[in-house]
Every structure is written in C-alpha cells, then in structure tokens.
Design an enzyme around this catalytic site. Structure first.
Site, PDB file in Angstrom:
ATOM      1  N   GLU A   1      -7.197   0.452  -4.190  1.00 13.34           N
ATOM      2  CA  GLU A   1      -7.136   0.357  -2.728  1.00 13.34           C
ATOM      3  C   GLU A   1      -8.446  -0.138  -2.100  1.00 13.34           C
ATOM      4  O   GLU A   1      -8.418  -1.056  -1.277  1.00 13.34           O
ATOM      5  CB  GLU A   1      -6.733   1.718  -2.142  1.00 13.34           C
ATOM      6  CG  GLU A   1      -5.247   1.973  -2.360  1.00 13.34           C
ATOM      7  CD  GLU A   1      -4.850   3.429  -2.286  1.00 13.34           C
ATOM      8  OE1 GLU A   1      -5.672   4.264  -1.861  1.00 13.34           O
ATOM      9  OE2 GLU A   1      -3.712   3.745  -2.671  1.00 13.34           O
TER      10      GLU A   1
ATOM     11  N   LYS B   1       2.634  11.249  -3.714  1.00 10.83           N
ATOM     12  CA  LYS B   1       1.515  10.589  -4.385  1.00 10.83           C
ATOM     13  C   LYS B   1       0.479  11.601  -4.886  1.00 10.83           C
ATOM     14  O   LYS B   1      -0.267  11.324  -5.812  1.00 10.83           O
ATOM     15  CB  LYS B   1       0.874   9.621  -3.389  1.00 10.83           C
ATOM     16  CG  LYS B   1      -0.179   8.717  -3.974  1.00 10.83           C
ATOM     17  CD  LYS B   1      -0.603   7.724  -2.913  1.00 10.83           C
ATOM     18  CE  LYS B   1      -1.750   6.852  -3.339  1.00 10.83           C
ATOM     19  NZ  LYS B   1      -2.083   5.890  -2.279  1.00 10.83           N
TER      20      LYS B   1
ATOM     21  N   ASP C   1     -12.846   5.106   1.948  1.00  8.31           N
ATOM     22  CA  ASP C   1     -11.389   5.145   2.158  1.00  8.31           C
ATOM     23  C   ASP C   1     -10.884   6.585   2.109  1.00  8.31           C
ATOM     24  O   ASP C   1     -10.749   7.168   1.034  1.00  8.31           O
ATOM     25  CB  ASP C   1     -10.737   4.286   1.052  1.00  8.31           C
ATOM     26  CG  ASP C   1      -9.224   4.216   1.183  1.00  8.31           C
ATOM     27  OD1 ASP C   1      -8.663   4.890   2.068  1.00  8.31           O
ATOM     28  OD2 ASP C   1      -8.590   3.490   0.395  1.00  8.31           O
TER      29      ASP C   1
ATOM     30  N   ASP D   1       0.883  -1.159   0.000  1.00 13.00           N
ATOM     31  CA  ASP D   1       0.000   0.000   0.000  1.00 13.00           C
ATOM     32  C   ASP D   1       0.929   1.219   0.000  1.00 13.00           C
ATOM     33  O   ASP D   1       1.489   1.584   1.035  1.00 13.00           O
ATOM     34  CB  ASP D   1      -0.881  -0.044   1.264  1.00 13.00           C
ATOM     35  CG  ASP D   1      -1.651   1.252   1.483  1.00 13.00           C
ATOM     36  OD1 ASP D   1      -1.641   2.124   0.593  1.00 13.00           O
ATOM     37  OD2 ASP D   1      -2.271   1.389   2.567  1.00 13.00           O
TER      38      ASP D   1
END
Ligand code: AMP
Length: 613
Positions: free
Chosen positions: A174, A73, A196, A11
């Site tokens: 994810e 990211k 999420d 992850d």
C-alpha cells in the site's frame, strides 16, 4: 489495433475498499454502482438469506450483528490462537471459529467460511462495479496489501482475488502504491516517507524516488494498529463506564456491541472537526424478563479521545523512528511526508507526525484514494509498453530456516529489495541423519519458535554419515510480490525438494516449540563458516575454563548463599552455551561467549579476593 483489455487497481481496505484505473493517461477512481468512491468492506447475509456486500451490508449491521462480517482484513492469513486474534474477538459481533489447522473460519450463511472467501465477496462486488464502468468484464487486477503483511497474509489475499474471478497480476504494498500515485506526472527526486494509518493497519515506508524509479529503502509497521483500535478504545471507555454505573457488561450482547461500534466510529470521525461529540444509545440494555430499559448517553471530548488513544499514536511514531534509523535517513533529509489512510485525518495523529518529522505533511493526495490510484498506475505500467515505472519493493520481515538448538539461520534479512534469491549451505546435525526437515520461518527473533512458520518440507534419502558430513544447499526466492519459494538440494545426490510457501495456516508458538524439540533429529545445522568456527572454538575454551573453576569456587565459598547462587547461574549459562554450540547461530554463539565471560570474570574475582584471604 485492438483495444487493450482494461486493468484495475484495488485497495482492499479493512474498513473500505476502492478501485481505480488509468484512462486517457490519468489514474481515476471508479465509482461504485451507487455513485460512491468507497465501498465498505462489509459482507452480510440478510434475515431472508440474501447476501449483501458494501454499504447495504453496513447499513443493516446493527439489526443483524451475528451475520455481518467487517474488518476481515485484520484476520486474514492469521492463526486463530494468536494473541491478537483472541484479543480482537472480544469485540467482534460475528462468530469466529477455529478451523482444522488453527486457521480462522467465520460462521455465515449457516456454514463455516474462510477469510479468503469473505474477502472474495468484497472483491466480487468491486469487480462488478468495474465491469459496469467498462461495460465489459474486467479480470486483470493489482491488489494492495499493507507492507508489513507476511507471506501467509499475501497468499490469502491473492487467493481471495482468484476466488473472485480476478487474474491478480501482482500484489503490491500500500505505501508503495501511494508513492506511485504521489509521483505520477511529477518530477520528483529525493527521499519521501509514506505514513499510512488505515482502518486496521499501520505502515511507514521510506522511498527514494527519481526518474520513474520508486525504490523502497525501508518499511515497517504493525498489521494490528489502525482505526479499529481507536474505535475499540472508545467502546471500552463506554462499556466500562456503563458497567460501573449499572453493573451490566454490554459486550455480552452482540447487538449492543454493534451499536456501540457504529457510535464509537461516528464520534471519532466527528472529533476530527468538532471538539465534543454526543454519544446517544437509547434502549441499549433491556433486562431479561422485562424491567426498565437502560440508555447510554455520554459526551466525548477531543481531549478525552486523545488521552484514550495516546499510546496508539505513540506506537506509530516508535515505528517511524525505527524505520528512519533502518533507512539511515534523518527526518530533515526527507523531501516530502505523505499521509495516507482515513485515520490520518485525526488531529492528534497529524500533530504527532508534524512534531516528529518537523514539517507539514503533503496536502496534495487524497488519503482514501491514493492507494487505489497507485495500484492502477502500476497495473497500467505492467500491461502497457509506454508506461515507464519501475518499482523496487522490499521484503518487510526477515526469512530463514530453523536450525538445531532451536535457532533460526536468516537467509534474507528484512528490507532486502525484491525480487531476490539466495543460497546457503547447511550440514546434517546428527550422526546417521538421513532426512532433513526444512522449516521456513519469517520474523526477527533468533529463536525459531518466536517466528512465524511459513511452511515446511522434508528432504529424504541423505547418505548415512557422520554429523556435518552431508551438505544441503538451501535456496530462497522471493518474487516481486513478496511471495516466497524455497528449495533444498542434497549436494551429493543432486536430489531436490521445493515448495512455494503457502501459509502453514496453523501452528501456535507452543506447537512450533514442541516440533522444534521433537524434530531435532531431522534439523539442519548451519554450515560452519570461518567466523562461526572461530566463535565455536572460543566458546569451547571458555566452557572448559568455567567448568574447571566451578569446584574451586565451591570450595572457597563453602556452600554460602552467594556461592550456591553463582554456581547455579554458571551451570545454567553452561547449558545455554552448549545449546549455542549445537545450533551454531552466530548471534547465539556471541551471546553465550559474553555470558560465560562475565561468569569467568566473576569467578576469577571471587578466587582472587576470597581464595587468597
Ligand atoms: P482506510 O482504511 O484508509 O479507509 O481508513 C479507514 C479508517 O479511517 C476507519 O477507522 C475510519 O473510522 C477512519 N476515518 C475516516 N475518516 C476519519 C476522520 N475524519 N477522522 C478520523 N478517522 C477517520
């Protein structure tokens, strides 16, 4: 039997990264060499020129703000000129530079480093932790990305894996990974939702789970909505308060900014358990040339934090609403509601979720670890024959090609299950056109320039013929990782061209708009299907009617303000209608018909009332 090569699930988070594997049939997180389960996704170069990654990089961030890169990211696979990047840069303490193709570069180690290289540094560290855990090198890995990542962001993440020496078996979403971990070893049947909210991104997915099949029905979200935005709200509140009191803008000082960031995040996390957090930043500002240093000391209450971030939480709920509607699922139909990501520990977020979904979220999953665990389950399923897991993911955004008139012809709508493939016929849009430019677009707008340009290529050598006579077959393929390939074939000669789409890395909306205008000679025209043919005929008739009525309306309104205005509007609508005729997009044709019908009704009303007086 030879021992199987180890595989890992990673992850790669905005704030922290986690790695896991399946051992003895159980997914488990691999601790890093310092014994922690989370590795901060932070990279730095120390004052002595040493490269630092993870906790050690995070720890020295305040004293080395310009050479410490975090939240990479948020930037990966994006364009430098995009509004989100420009906005994000205001509070980044490191230097972000525009690359040759509007791609993003970061100044580090005295050179300009690309985002995949930065992420690769984090991945290399994680790989080293996994190597140490297994006592041998690990190469095979699955890396997760937010479901709403587009093709460019996925490609860039895959590149990062490759640079780090990993064989990236697959990129998975994810929330889907979280569902896999949630469903592991249980008999779950029914629909579940995964909410999420991580450090940089928000995803909401609805899945149908049963008998080892994880079928994503719909997914949505925002790749620029996460913990960083919550932190930024606190930073802004502190900065503006300080500017008001002392007339000093702390954002100009990179070290002050880094200290503010650390304190803001700390206060936010504390406020998940206590009601008031103390923010203390002594000597935050020293006037140039000496003088008395200034300190920043403030109390932040949970209520104030909730107020500062209310719209961010609302945005999450708006996405949930859209995705549930798209999935045609009511909140009450859901078997389970699962919270993932560190930000879902914030009480305001939990309250909003409870209120919207009218239920308590599932408590059985660890919000920080669940994504990596799911990635490990999937990695294991890919390499072992016994593991029975079938993952059916979807493409998060629609894909299409640019067509004449500045429109998009969608070939694959969003939330289509992948892998998928589709073929459609197009025509040349101009007489004598011998080349076509296939511009691959991703996004939801009907207008080409408002979408993301994923890539482009040219098919040459077409027969010189009248507009619409030459047929071109365009094929889109999306593999199970969401990575796109596009091919075009001249039906007459069989000649073909294709690309695996790689991020164009760099066109702004304006540039794309300009290209669309300039390249209209090379563009495709959507093949006139029956529906489109009928609409075109209908529109052509209305255009004739409206055009014929204009002089009559001008006559009866005799240059009055109302008449001038109505005629000007009609002329503009006619221009739009002609563009829609050229482009051939069904939506554009329908919109033009609606607009001109309204004009027609207005004109008829005017002629009846005034004309007969
Ligand atoms: P993730 O990407 O899932 O690791 O999430 C990281 C984000 O969660 C960061 O923005 C953290 O500041 C935030 N976070 C972690 N723990 C908490 C907490 N207890 N309360 C609020 N936010 C948290």
């Amino acid at each position: 039997m030879s021992e199987r090569e180890p595989v890992i699930g990673i992850d790669l988070g905005t704030t922290n990264s986690v790695v896991a594997t399946v051992q003895g049939n159980q997914p488990a997180v691999i601790r890093n060499r310092s014994g922690a389960t989370l590795t901060p996704s932070v990279v730095a170069v120390s004052k002595t020129g040493k490269r630092l990654v993870g906790q050690i990089a995070k720890r020295q961030a305040i004293t080395n703000p310009e050479e410490t890169v975090y939240a990479a990211k948020r930037l990966i696979g994006r364009k430098f000129s995009s509004q989100q990047v420009q906005e994000a840069m205001k509070v980044l303490s490191y230097q972000v530079i525009c690359g040759e193709h509007d791609d993003i570069r970061i100044r580090l180690e005295g050179r300009e480093v690309s985002l995949p290289e930065i992420s690769a540094m984090v991945l290399r560290e994680i790989k080293a932790d996994a190597d140490a855990f297994f006592g041998k090198p690990v190469t095979k890995a699955i890396i997760t990305v937010p479901a709403y990542f587009n093709d460019g962001q996925r490609q860039a993440t895959k590149d990062a894996g490759r640079i780090a020496g990993l064989d990236v078996l697959r990129i998975i979403n994810e929330p889907t990974a979280a569902a896999l971990a949630y469903g592991f070893g249980k008999t779950v049947n029914g629909k579940i939702a995964i909410f999420d909210l991580g450090g940089g991104t928000f995803d909401i997915s609805v899945l149908e789970v049963g008998n080892g099949v994880f079928d994503v029905i719909a997914t949505g979200g925002d790749t620029f909505l996460g913990g960083e935005d919550f932190d930024n709200r606190i930073i802004e509140w502190l900065v503006f308060g300080f500017a008001k009191e002392h007339g000093v803008d702390l954002r100009k000082d990179r070290m002050a900014l880094q200290r503010l960031k650390t304190e803001a995040e700390k206060a936010k996390i504390e406020l998940s358990t206590i009601k008031e957090a103390q923010i203390n930043l002594p000597f935050i500002y020293t006037p140039p040339g000496g003088g008395t240093a200034l300190h920043l000391q403030k109390a932040l209450s949970r209520e104030k934090l909730d107020e500062l971030c209310a719209d961010l939480v609302d945005r999450c709920i708006t996405h949930c609403d859209a995705v549930l509607k798209e999935a045609k699922v009511k909140a009450s139909d859901l078997k389970e509601m699962i919270l993932v990501g560190g930000m879902t520990r914030m009480p305001k977020v939990v309250d909003a979720v409870k209120a919207y979904f009218k239920r308590d979220p599932c408590k059985g999953v660890h919000p920080d670890e669940v994504v990596a665990l799911g990635a490990a389950v999937q990695a294991n399923a890919l390499v072992s024959e016994e593991a029975q897991v079938l993952l059916l993911d979807v493409t998060p955004q629609s894909l299409g090609v640019a067509i004449a008139g500045g429109y998009v012809r969608k070939l694959i709508p969003r939330n289509t299950t992948v892998p998928t493939s589709t073929t459609e016929l197009f025509n040349t849009s101009k007489d004598g056109q011998t080349t076509v430019k296939i511009m691959v677009l991703q996004g939801e707008s009907e207008l080409a320039h408002q979408n993301e340009l994923l890539g482009e290529f040219i098919l040459t050598g077409l027969r010189e013929a009248k507009r619409g006579e030459v047929e071109i077959e365009v094929t889109f393929d999306i593999n199970s990782e969401g990575i796109v390939s596009v091919g075009a074939r001249d039906k007459e000669t069989g000649q073909r061209q294709s690309i695996t789409v790689t991020a164009s890395g760099g066109l702004t909306e304006d540039e794309l708009k300009k290209i669309m205008e300039e390249q209209s000679d090379y563009l495709l025209e959507a093949k006139a299907g029956e529906e489109s043919r009928n609409k075109k005929t209908e529109l052509e008739n209305i255009i004739k009617e409206v055009t014929a009525l204009i002089p009559q309306v001008q006559q009866v309104t005799e240059g009055s303000e109302f008449g001038v205005d109505a005629v000007a509007k009609a002329v503009k609508s006619l221009e739009g209608a002609k563009r829609a005729l050229e482009g051939g997009s069904l939506t554009a044709l329908s919109d033009a018909i609606d607009t001109l019908n309204r004009t027609l009704n207005l004109f008829r009303g005017v002629l009846q009332r005034i004309g007969t007086r």
